[in-house]
Design a protein around this motif. Structure first.
Motif, PDB file in Angstrom:
ATOM      1  N   ARG A  92     -17.369  -3.605   2.184  1.00  0.00           N
ATOM      2  CA  ARG A  92     -15.719  -3.523   2.290  1.00  0.00           C
ATOM      3  C   ARG A  92     -15.073  -4.166   0.795  1.00  0.00           C
ATOM      4  O   ARG A  92     -14.336  -3.528   0.315  1.00  0.00           O
ATOM      5  CB  ARG A  92     -15.458  -4.051   3.548  1.00  0.00           C
ATOM      6  N   GLY A  93     -15.441  -5.338   0.538  1.00  0.00           N
ATOM      7  CA  GLY A  93     -14.974  -5.979  -0.465  1.00  0.00           C
ATOM      8  C   GLY A  93     -15.172  -5.279  -1.756  1.00  0.00           C
ATOM      9  O   GLY A  93     -14.367  -5.110  -2.787  1.00  0.00           O
ATOM     10  N   ARG A  94     -16.488  -4.890  -2.008  1.00  0.00           N
ATOM     11  CA  ARG A  94     -16.862  -4.119  -3.301  1.00  0.00           C
ATOM     12  C   ARG A  94     -16.243  -2.858  -3.338  1.00  0.00           C
ATOM     13  O   ARG A  94     -15.922  -2.414  -4.478  1.00  0.00           O
ATOM     14  CB  ARG A  94     -18.441  -3.848  -3.152  1.00  0.00           C
ATOM     15  N   GLN A  95     -16.128  -2.276  -2.395  1.00  0.00           N
ATOM     16  CA  GLN A  95     -15.352  -0.910  -2.503  1.00  0.00           C
ATOM     17  C   GLN A  95     -13.890  -1.224  -2.840  1.00  0.00           C
ATOM     18  O   GLN A  95     -13.245  -0.532  -3.843  1.00  0.00           O
ATOM     19  CB  GLN A  95     -15.241  -0.240  -1.010  1.00  0.00           C
ATOM     20  N   PHE A  96     -13.171  -2.212  -2.509  1.00  0.00           N
ATOM     21  CA  PHE A  96     -11.779  -2.608  -2.789  1.00  0.00           C
ATOM     22  C   PHE A  96     -11.651  -2.859  -4.313  1.00  0.00           C
ATOM     23  O   PHE A  96     -10.773  -2.238  -5.010  1.00  0.00           O
ATOM     24  CB  PHE A  96     -11.448  -3.739  -2.222  1.00  0.00           C
ATOM     25  N   LYS A  97     -12.679  -3.581  -4.748  1.00  0.00           N
ATOM     26  CA  LYS A  97     -12.839  -4.039  -6.104  1.00  0.00           C
ATOM     27  C   LYS A  97     -13.097  -2.898  -7.090  1.00  0.00           C
ATOM     28  O   LYS A  97     -12.535  -2.838  -8.136  1.00  0.00           O
ATOM     29  CB  LYS A  97     -13.604  -5.370  -6.462  1.00  0.00           C
ATOM     30  N   LYS A  98     -14.038  -2.185  -6.673  1.00  0.00           N
ATOM     31  CA  LYS A  98     -14.452  -0.915  -7.452  1.00  0.00           C
ATOM     32  C   LYS A  98     -13.106   0.035  -7.819  1.00  0.00           C
ATOM     33  O   LYS A  98     -13.021   0.532  -8.884  1.00  0.00           O
ATOM     34  CB  LYS A  98     -15.527  -0.166  -6.721  1.00  0.00           C
ATOM     35  N   ILE A  99     -12.481   0.456  -6.523  1.00  0.00           N
ATOM     36  CA  ILE A  99     -11.444   1.296  -6.738  1.00  0.00           C
ATOM     37  C   ILE A  99     -10.417   0.801  -7.599  1.00  0.00           C
ATOM     38  O   ILE A  99      -9.850   1.472  -8.520  1.00  0.00           O
ATOM     39  CB  ILE A  99     -10.935   1.806  -5.252  1.00  0.00           C
ATOM     40  N   LEU A 100     -10.028  -0.370  -7.594  1.00  0.00           N
ATOM     41  CA  LEU A 100      -9.074  -1.062  -8.558  1.00  0.00           C
ATOM     42  C   LEU A 100      -9.569  -1.335  -9.770  1.00  0.00           C
ATOM     43  O   LEU A 100      -8.644  -1.154 -10.801  1.00  0.00           O
ATOM     44  CB  LEU A 100      -8.593  -2.480  -7.998  1.00  0.00           C
ATOM     45  N   THR A 101     -10.633  -1.606 -10.011  1.00  0.00           N
ATOM     46  CA  THR A 101     -11.234  -1.810 -11.296  1.00  0.00           C
ATOM     47  C   THR A 101     -11.575  -0.864 -12.223  1.00  0.00           C
ATOM     48  O   THR A 101     -12.051  -0.824 -13.509  1.00  0.00           O
ATOM     49  CB  THR A 101     -12.136  -2.983 -11.510  1.00  0.00           C
ATOM     50  N   ARG A 102     -11.794   0.515 -11.690  1.00  0.00           N
ATOM     51  CA  ARG A 102     -12.535   1.519 -12.251  1.00  0.00           C
ATOM     52  C   ARG A 102     -11.441   2.127 -13.169  1.00  0.00           C
ATOM     53  O   ARG A 102     -10.380   2.447 -12.716  1.00  0.00           O
ATOM     54  CB  ARG A 102     -12.890   2.599 -11.239  1.00  0.00           C
ATOM     55  N   LYS A 103     -11.623   2.360 -14.420  1.00  0.00           N
ATOM     56  CA  LYS A 103     -10.924   2.829 -15.492  1.00  0.00           C
ATOM     57  C   LYS A 103     -10.686   4.304 -15.434  1.00  0.00           C
ATOM     58  O   LYS A 103     -11.762   4.964 -14.973  1.00  0.00           O
ATOM     59  CB  LYS A 103     -11.610   2.324 -16.962  1.00  0.00           C
TER      60      LYS A 103
END
Length: 463
Positions: free
Chosen positions: A452-463
């Motif tokens: 859950r946390g990884r998905q949150f971070k991945k969506i936010l930090t994906r360029k």
């Protein structure tokens, strides 16, 4: 203590491979030490493909998809992994056919000297406290490993990295501690951070959950130490229970034997003598709950005779763990915070209290652990300008609690993290905080809380 060679040629069944790595580490360790290993899991081979890759090339038998009676007969040892309940009929079958039942923690206590184990448990804060202890002790000792529930180092892998006279820190869940009582063993130094309602999806009563936690002290003797939170009513009455020496910590009152917090400083009091340790200014962690976490770690350091300079360096070296009030990104003046390990209402309340009122867009909800959300609803009403809820039974209960207190700024039944963040961005303006602090378990929409946390971070930090 026993030698690892004891398990050579033993027939070992690992019950529950899982997807977090613990079951794979157990199976790998036994196989590499000469045991004849079988792994049984209700999930499919496809679902467990990542865990199976970690066991590639090892002579291990796999049974997937369904448990049958015959698959649990004829073993010397069955290793019960966390998802397996104690009342499993298949554990009973294995036991009645002569198998010894263990889990990763009870095995570790047999393979390592309990007098060299620092063990940490509690409903909230145990990962942070365990890591703080490691950061501080590393200022004095060269090889201090941290293993267990924190998932960075499985316990049986730690066995291979230390000798019997080296200290090790273990983070232990209630599931680990359920079997520690049966093994009649406890650590030299036990820490209980706090006790709060949790895991009623596993335990029939809160008392059973709390007792599992208290098992950490059950077989301590007068030469051992128990570090306990004096501000937790469920722990404060344990002064005369158990045989260990009690060391207390409190942020609200002066302590006779232990750590207390006063006027921005941490103090150590023993034998009616009080001395300042460090100022809170060296602590880099946000939130009043982290004052308690720091005090628990300071108590360990003082028992082990670290000086104040070593303690200060250790505190300064730690800025927090991922998934715990972790600032992921600042975008257009909006701060995005990952608090995915918040899986109880109390944890979400603590997170909300660290931010200015009416500036939080909260992403919450998920599967139900049979907990109550009324107090969280009151805190949301004070703190949040919008709440976005994932699908799940827990979310339904949160929504009902919010409506009871007159809070209606809710977006519900959200099926993906991407959609949740889209709604949050639409609601947020400069100066707001988008906070992922679910107050629920993650099962259903996510593999686990870390996914859950990884998905949150991945969506936010994906360029």
């Amino acid at each position: 203590m026993i030698l690892k060679e004891f398990y050579k040629n033993k027939k070992v069944l690992v019950m529950g491979l899982g997807i977090c790595g613990g079951g794979a580490a157990v199976a790998s360790w036994f196989s590499k030490n000469g045991a004849k290993v079988t792994v049984a899991d209700l999930k499919s081979k496809r679902q467990l493909s990542e865990s199976m890759m970690k066991l590639k090339g090892l002579p291990i038998k796999f049974i997937f998809g369904k448990h049958k009676r015959r698959d649990f007969v004829g073993y010397d040892l069955v290793v019960q992994n966390p998802a397996v309940p104690n009342d499993s009929k298949f554990l009973k079958i294995a036991r009645s056919s002569g198998a010894q039942i263990e889990n990763e923690a009870t095995l570790f206590f047999k393979l390592h000297n309990p007098k060299k184990i620092i063990a940490v448990t509690g409903t909230r804060g145990k990962s942070t406290v365990s890591t703080l202890i490691q950061k501080i002790l590393c200022q004095k000792y060269k090889n201090i490993l941290l293993a267990g529930n924190i998932a960075k180092l499985p316990m049986l892998e730690a066995v291979e990295k230390i000798n019997k006279n080296e200290m090790v820190i273990l983070e232990l869940s209630s599931w680990h501690l359920e079997r520690l009582q049966a093994s009649r063993v406890s650590p030299f130094l036990a820490v209980i951070t706090n006790l709060m309602p949790d895991h009623l999806n596993r335990y029939s009563t809160l008392n059973r959950y709390y007792q599992a936690k208290k098992n950490i002290m059950q077989y301590q003797d007068s030469s051992d130490f128990a570090i306990l939170n004096k501000d937790c009513a469920l722990l404060a009455n344990l002064e005369k229970k158990y045989d260990s020496k009690k060391i207390w910590f409190s942020k609200n009152k002066m302590i006779q034997d232990g750590i207390y917090f006063h006027n921005g400083n941490f103090f150590w009091q023993q034998n009616k003598k009080s001395s300042k340790i460090v100022s809170i200014k060296v602590l880099r962690l946000k939130g009043s709950h982290n004052i308690e976490n720091a005090m628990a770690a300071l108590a360990v350091a003082k028992i082990l005779n670290l000086n104040n300079s070593q303690i200060a360096r250790g505190l300064k070296s730690f800025s927090g763990l991922g998934g715990r009030l972790e600032v992921v990104q600042k975008e257009n003046g909006i701060t995005f915070v990952n608090d995915t390990t918040s899986t109880t209402p109390e944890a979400a309340i603590a997170a909300l209290k660290t931010f200015p009122p009416k500036r939080v867009i909260l992403i919450a909800g998920g599967s139900d652990k049979k907990l109550k959300f009324q107090n969280l609803a009151y805190e949301i009403k004070k703190s949040c300008k919008r709440v976005i809820l994932f699908k799940g039974e827990g979310s339904i209960k949160i929504r009902k609690s919010l409506l009871r207190v007159g809070y209606k700024r809710i977006i519900g039944n959200v099926a993906t993290m991407r959609r949740a963040l889209s709604y949050a961005r639409q609601a947020a303006v400069e100066g707001d905080i988008v906070l992922l602090s679910p107050a629920c378990a993650s099962f259903g929409l996510f593999a686990n809380e870390f996914d859950r946390g990884r998905q949150f971070k991945k969506i936010l930090t994906r360029k």
